[in-house]
Design an enzyme around this catalytic site. Structure first.
Site, PDB file in Angstrom:
ATOM      1  N   GLY A  36       5.649   5.948  47.766  1.00 11.64           N
ATOM      2  CA  GLY A  36       4.221   6.262  47.763  1.00 11.64           C
ATOM      3  C   GLY A  36       3.434   4.979  47.906  1.00 11.64           C
ATOM      4  N   LEU A  37       2.149   5.098  48.129  1.00  7.63           N
ATOM      5  CA  LEU A  37       1.294   3.933  48.307  1.00  7.63           C
ATOM      6  C   LEU A  37       1.258   3.074  47.046  1.00  7.63           C
ATOM      7  CD1 LEU A  37      -1.774   5.591  50.101  1.00  7.63           C
ATOM      8  CD2 LEU A  37      -0.047   4.110  51.157  1.00  7.63           C
ATOM      9  N   SER A  38       0.908   1.813  47.219  1.00  3.98           N
ATOM     10  CA  SER A  38       0.682   0.941  46.072  1.00  3.98           C
ATOM     11  C   SER A  38      -0.423   1.529  45.203  1.00  3.98           C
ATOM     12  CB  SER A  38       0.271  -0.457  46.559  1.00  3.98           C
ATOM     13  OG  SER A  38      -0.012  -1.297  45.471  1.00  3.98           O
ATOM     14  N   SER A  40      -0.118   4.380  43.517  1.00  2.00           N
ATOM     15  CA  SER A  40      -0.026   5.848  43.444  1.00  2.00           C
ATOM     16  C   SER A  40       0.517   6.330  42.104  1.00  2.00           C
ATOM     17  CB  SER A  40       0.847   6.389  44.589  1.00  2.00           C
ATOM     18  OG  SER A  40       2.158   5.831  44.522  1.00  2.00           O
ATOM     19  N   THR A  43       5.452   3.232  39.376  1.00  2.00           N
ATOM     20  CA  THR A  43       5.992   2.467  38.251  1.00  2.00           C
ATOM     21  C   THR A  43       5.660   3.125  36.920  1.00  2.00           C
ATOM     22  OG1 THR A  43       5.843   0.419  39.527  1.00  2.00           O
ATOM     23  CG2 THR A  43       6.047   0.198  37.141  1.00  2.00           C
ATOM     24  N   SER A 110       8.300   1.653  50.379  1.00  2.00           N
ATOM     25  CA  SER A 110       9.239   2.098  51.438  1.00  2.00           C
ATOM     26  C   SER A 110       8.516   3.020  52.425  1.00  2.00           C
ATOM     27  CB  SER A 110      10.464   2.781  50.824  1.00  2.00           C
ATOM     28  OG  SER A 110      10.156   3.676  49.782  1.00  2.00           O
TER      29      SER A 110
END
Length: 202
Positions: A36-38, A40, A43, A110
């Protein structure tokens, strides 16, 4: 041109196998691959998932993009070639953890179908892709690392979602829409989906 070494002699057939290690740990290993996007929520969900699984007696290892780039992949940038090599190395490390019977939780942008296929091809049937879905606008609004502001100002090139593509998974194991859910709800949904995958058959 790199020449393939001829003096390599693997000992896979002489070391303790994955099945014995899974029996020892009483769990079935897999790779939970969050894409997913940074910003999102990858983590955040991974940390919550790790805590919930540990409560239930499972052994896990988180591989996170920022952590990996301070260690094994610190020599890589963000060109297309380096992104591909970044994911290749991560997939190989993940496969090692799985062969040790450890549940591996990965958090990586990714961004393309091809790059995730590469990871899946390396890891094999243990690959569980989770799409952490939040729009670019939502992630930019959160901007937890200040990256979106830097990208808008031209300080970061090839930023995924802005001047580099993000291709959503076509058939993920699970999709989590973090714009519509609290972090706790997101973690609960992932836990419920992944738990049946981790039970080791006697």
């Amino acid at each position: 041109m790199t020449t393939k070494a001829t003096n390599i002699h693997p000992v896979f057939d002489r070391i303790i196998g994955r099945d014995e290690k899974e029996q020892f740990l009483n769990q079935k290993a897999c790779v939970v691959w969050m894409t997913g996007l940074s910003g999102s929520g990858k983590t955040t969900i991974a940390i919550g998932l790790e805590k919930e699984l540990q409560k239930r007696g499972f052994l896990t290892q988180i591989l996170d993009g920022d952590n990996i780039r301070t260690g094994i992949n610190k020599n890589l940038g963000f060109s297309e070639e380096d992104r591909t090599e970044n994911i290749r190395r991560i997939a190989e490390v993940s496969k090692l953890f799985v062969n040790c019977g450890i549940i591996t939780i990965n958090c990586f942008v990714s961004p393309t179908l091809e790059i995730r296929k590469q990871a899946k091809d390396i890891i094999g049937e243990d690959f569980r892709e989770i799409y952490v879905n939040a729009s670019y606008e939502e992630c930019e609004k959160r901007d937890v690392k200040g990256l979106y502001k830097k990208a808008r100002n031209g300080e970061i090139k090839n930023f995924t979602g802005l001047d580099a593509p993000f291709e959503a998974p076509e058939n993920p194991f699970l999709e989590i829409k973090t714009s519509d859910m609290t972090p706790e709800q997101s973690v609960e949904e992932v836990v419920n989906a992944i738990l049946p995958q981790l039970i080791k058959n006697k």
